[in-house]
Enzyme design. Structure first.
Site, short mmCIF file in Angstrom:
data_model
loop_
_atom_site.label_atom_id
_atom_site.label_comp_id
_atom_site.label_asym_id
_atom_site.label_seq_id
_atom_site.Cartn_x
_atom_site.Cartn_y
_atom_site.Cartn_z
N HIS A 1 99.74 102.30 -27.59
CA HIS A 1 99.73 101.68 -26.25
C HIS A 1 101.13 101.20 -25.85
O HIS A 1 101.34 100.01 -25.60
CB HIS A 1 98.72 100.53 -26.19
CG HIS A 1 98.22 100.32 -24.78
ND1 HIS A 1 96.99 99.78 -24.48
CD2 HIS A 1 98.79 100.58 -23.57
CE1 HIS A 1 96.83 99.71 -23.16
NE2 HIS A 1 97.93 100.20 -22.59
N ILE A 2 102.05 102.13 -25.80
CA ILE A 2 103.44 101.80 -25.47
C ILE A 2 103.85 102.41 -24.13
O ILE A 2 105.02 102.56 -23.83
CB ILE A 2 104.41 102.32 -26.57
CG1 ILE A 2 104.21 103.83 -26.80
CG2 ILE A 2 104.23 101.54 -27.86
CD1 ILE A 2 105.37 104.50 -27.52
N GLY A 3 102.84 102.74 -23.30
CA GLY A 3 103.13 103.40 -22.03
C GLY A 3 104.22 102.73 -21.21
O GLY A 3 105.10 103.39 -20.66
N ARG B 1 98.47 106.35 -8.41
CA ARG B 1 99.94 106.40 -8.45
C ARG B 1 100.47 107.10 -9.70
O ARG B 1 101.38 107.92 -9.63
CB ARG B 1 100.51 104.99 -8.41
CG ARG B 1 100.49 104.34 -7.05
CD ARG B 1 101.15 102.97 -7.12
NE ARG B 1 100.46 102.11 -8.08
CZ ARG B 1 99.55 101.20 -7.74
NH1 ARG B 1 99.23 101.01 -6.49
NH2 ARG B 1 98.97 100.46 -8.66
N ILE B 2 99.91 106.75 -10.88
CA ILE B 2 100.46 107.32 -12.12
C ILE B 2 100.17 108.83 -12.18
O ILE B 2 101.01 109.62 -12.59
CB ILE B 2 99.90 106.59 -13.35
CG1 ILE B 2 100.36 105.12 -13.34
CG2 ILE B 2 100.38 107.26 -14.65
CD1 ILE B 2 99.75 104.26 -14.43
N VAL C 1 99.58 94.26 -15.84
CA VAL C 1 98.80 94.88 -14.76
C VAL C 1 97.36 94.43 -14.89
O VAL C 1 96.66 94.22 -13.90
CB VAL C 1 98.83 96.42 -14.86
CG1 VAL C 1 98.30 97.05 -13.59
CG2 VAL C 1 100.22 96.91 -15.15
N GLY C 2 96.89 94.31 -16.14
CA GLY C 2 95.52 93.89 -16.37
C GLY C 2 95.35 92.40 -16.09
O GLY C 2 96.31 91.64 -16.14
#
Lengths: 350, 350
Positions: free
Chosen positions: A315-317, A174-175, A84-85
């Site tokens: 950071h495992i979202g 959205r999230i 996404v980044g």
């Protein structure tokens, strides 16, 4: 060179996409070059292999800059990142060279909303303490006696005698909305958010969300009210200079003593030292973090790692098979759209 | 003895009820004796203090047996336990002596449903591994490199490319239904359960639940289908001989390779050795347990504690301030109802 060979665009893939690789390997009309080890490809390998490439699939670690573009040569049509980044891609440079850029937003919304709820629950339930209680064998020791209020924390869901719960959202994209949809099942009654100035569109949307989720209130508020009234504060705003340390000491001092803070967006939004102080001095009850400022350089002596009521995951979202496969699939789709001049599912423009 | 003294019934409280104590202490019309340390009262203290008691508040550790009743004497009207379980109380004995018994069901439904969702999320997201990654400082080490499928697990929520999810319930009482209500926000589409034979009442209820939660299916099935079709299997059935090792090797062998098992009811329902084998040999993906057979004697070398994809918390399902306060309040209400001959909020009968 035969016309047949000319018709086959060269595609370089900087990292094996695992279960998504067949999507590429089954394409007979491309000339595929893959760094197949499950680690970032070394820069020299990349520079050696991209000359003549029409498309490249990259990840966050692969810098797409002048050197990259020069090495690829004038035939480069598309760079597709499985992320996404896009901090690693020089977008103005891409525009100057007419190179299209694809990325993978949206597909990770549900996975990140899941982990947001997980961290809210873990932060309230003292998961650091209870985890070590079992891992160290303390559960079995005689001094581990049940007691009416031992290992207790604030409850996420509502109960008969505690019938309201206010969820606060720093950022309401959205999230955040997917997180709110999950919170409804826990009986959350009020939702507050800060975000871009309310337009007439967002009032319509808010009214619709309030009705759909049977909330007593859904309201855009200022940061001060958000801090003071939230039982659980969800940080779900993009990173960058505009949101740097929005959650600082002043913000945390306004929060309720039994409140929770959950950050699943960008570490830079929360001042880590202020949060550690807030936990140590009981300004708030607990925190759940998927992101921490300065990550991944978070060592065991980091003030937040040492805080017993702070739960941290690395950071495992988006780390589910389903979502990562969707991201890889989207990256491949973007690549082909760029190669063959079609609309991209998700295209970045300057 | 003056009539005034006779009018004041003696109440013995075997453990401080913390924030709920004012409910008792403010009552001028009882003679209150409290073991105020935050550990179980020693048996000799109890036997020394209950003679002449009209009411006693007990916890799971306090055995209410012949010795207890004999020591209390004929004035004992009510035993009120701050627990859902009542294995420590000899109910036929209570009936023979006309002693009423109160307990605290219902009030912990929401708290246990919360932790059920927490454990489902943690089991899918490899929380043992990610926890130690941060705690040990591995996140900061150069060999911790992001990779597309690293630390991944199966996703609880549905996604566009993975649009259905089946939740299975071994037992479908209040906690199971509260869990299902939460799962709806995660996009769960199908629910299966085993339980008491379907009556016409439960078909009506199931139809109502299916409609309310917009499920594609809500169905009572046999144990075989439950094992084969569940993506997440929730064990939410009472303990006892009738459910002993319902989840055994044969059951686990039928489950899907990416499925999760969550037990937040009674440890005895799941065969621990079979579950450890199932995890080791990848019959299922992961497990989340609030209860383990033989607890609290679960040491660090227990086969399930050593299993990396098994998350265990030490029976903290109801451990929230709100719920424990509700349980203590309910225990006090039951006590007063028993003392003064009123209806109890929750009375146990043989």
């Amino acid at each position: 060179m035969s016309p047949l060979r000319e018709a086959k665009p060269k595609v370089v893939v900087c990292r094996s996409l695992g279960p998504a690789m067949p999507l590429l390997a089954q394409q007979a009309d491309i000339d595929l070059v893959v760094w197949s080890e499950d680690r970032s490809c070394p820069r020299p390998w990349l520079l050696e292999n991209i000359p003549g490439a029409a498309g490249v699939i990259v990840l966050l670690g692969d810098k797409v800059d002048e050197e990259f573009v020069r090495a690829a040569g004038p035939g480069l049509k598309v760079v597709s990142t499985m992320s996404v980044g896009y901090e690693h891609i020089d977008l103005p440079l891409m525009a100057r060279h007419n190179i299209r850029v694809g990325y993978t937003p949206d597909v990770l919304t549900e996975a990140v909303a899941d982990i947001t709820i997980m961290l809210a629950l873990m932060a309230g339930r003292n998961d650091n303490n209870v985890y070590s209680t079992v891992k160290n064998g303390d559960w079995a020791r005689p001094n581990f006696a049940w007691s009416p209020f031992k290992l207790c924390g604030p409850q996420l869901s509502t109960t008969l005698s505690s019938p309201t719960r206010t969820a606060g959202f720093l950022g309401f994209g959205r999230i955040a909305q997917a997180t709110l949809a999950r919170l409804v099942g826990f009986g959350v009654t009020h939702a507050l958010y800060t975000g871009n100035p309310a337009s007439s569109n967002s009032s319509v949307r808010d009214e619709e969300l309030k009705t759909r989720h049977r909330l007593q209130a859904l309201e855009r508020v200022d940061v001060d009210r958000l801090a003071r009234e939230s039982d659980i504060l969800f940080v779900l705003t993009p990173g960058g200079a505009g949101t740097y340390h929005l959650v600082d000491e002043a913000f945390l001092r306004k929060m309720k003593p039994l409140s929770l803070l959950v950050n699943t967006s960008r570490g830079s939004v929360v001042d880590s030292d202020a949060l550690a102080k807030a936990l140590k001095e009981n300004w708030i009850w607990g925190a759940g973090l998927d992101v921490v400022e300065g990550e991944p350089l978070i060592t065991e002596d980091h003030p937040l790692v040492k805080e017993p009521r702070c739960v941290i995951v690395p950071h495992i979202g988006s780390a589910t098979f389903e979502t990562r496969l969707d991201m890889a699939t989207r990256a491949v789709e973007n690549l082909f759209a760029g190669l063959f001049g079609r609309d991209m599912p998700a295209e970045l423009r300057v």
